[in-house]
Design an enzyme around this catalytic site. Sequence first.
Site, PDB file in Angstrom:
ATOM      1  CD  GLU A   1      -2.814  -0.961   2.492  1.00 52.56           C
ATOM      2  OE1 GLU A   1      -3.954  -0.472   2.399  1.00 52.56           O
ATOM      3  OE2 GLU A   1      -2.324  -1.383   3.566  1.00 52.56           O
TER       4      GLU A   1
ATOM      5  CE  LYS B   1      -6.349   2.144   2.964  1.00 52.66           C
ATOM      6  NZ  LYS B   1      -5.379   1.287   3.690  1.00 52.66           N
TER       7      LYS B   1
END
Length: 122
Positions: free
Chosen positions: A25, A102
């Site tokens: 990420e 997200k």
Amino acid sequence: MKVTSSYIFLKDARFHAYHGVLPQEQKVGQDFLVSARAALDVSAAIEHDMVEVTLDYGVLYQIVKEEMAQVSQLVENVAGRIANRVFNTFPEVTMLDLKITKLNPPIGGDCEGAGVELHLTK
């Protein structure tokens, strides 16, 4: 006419950022949506038509953009930084709703997003 409540908001501002616990990420990043809703009295802006007497949402966007650019493991941390800057930059803000989503969380399943939503008062 009396304004009983008023808000300035930023809805679903999109950012590519590198927040997350997983190394991938922080390496590749992903898209996030940020919404902010600040409570303040906009009566003066209604009367005077001057940005100086209200919350400039361009400045609000810049705060969010700058904080989204600073990598954190947790979106909670990012949200806290954004909230602190909003309250410090705009002392007239009495309440702030902040949501960070997200869009593609690494959860092993299909969803429209995951994140944090804060309801803060001064």
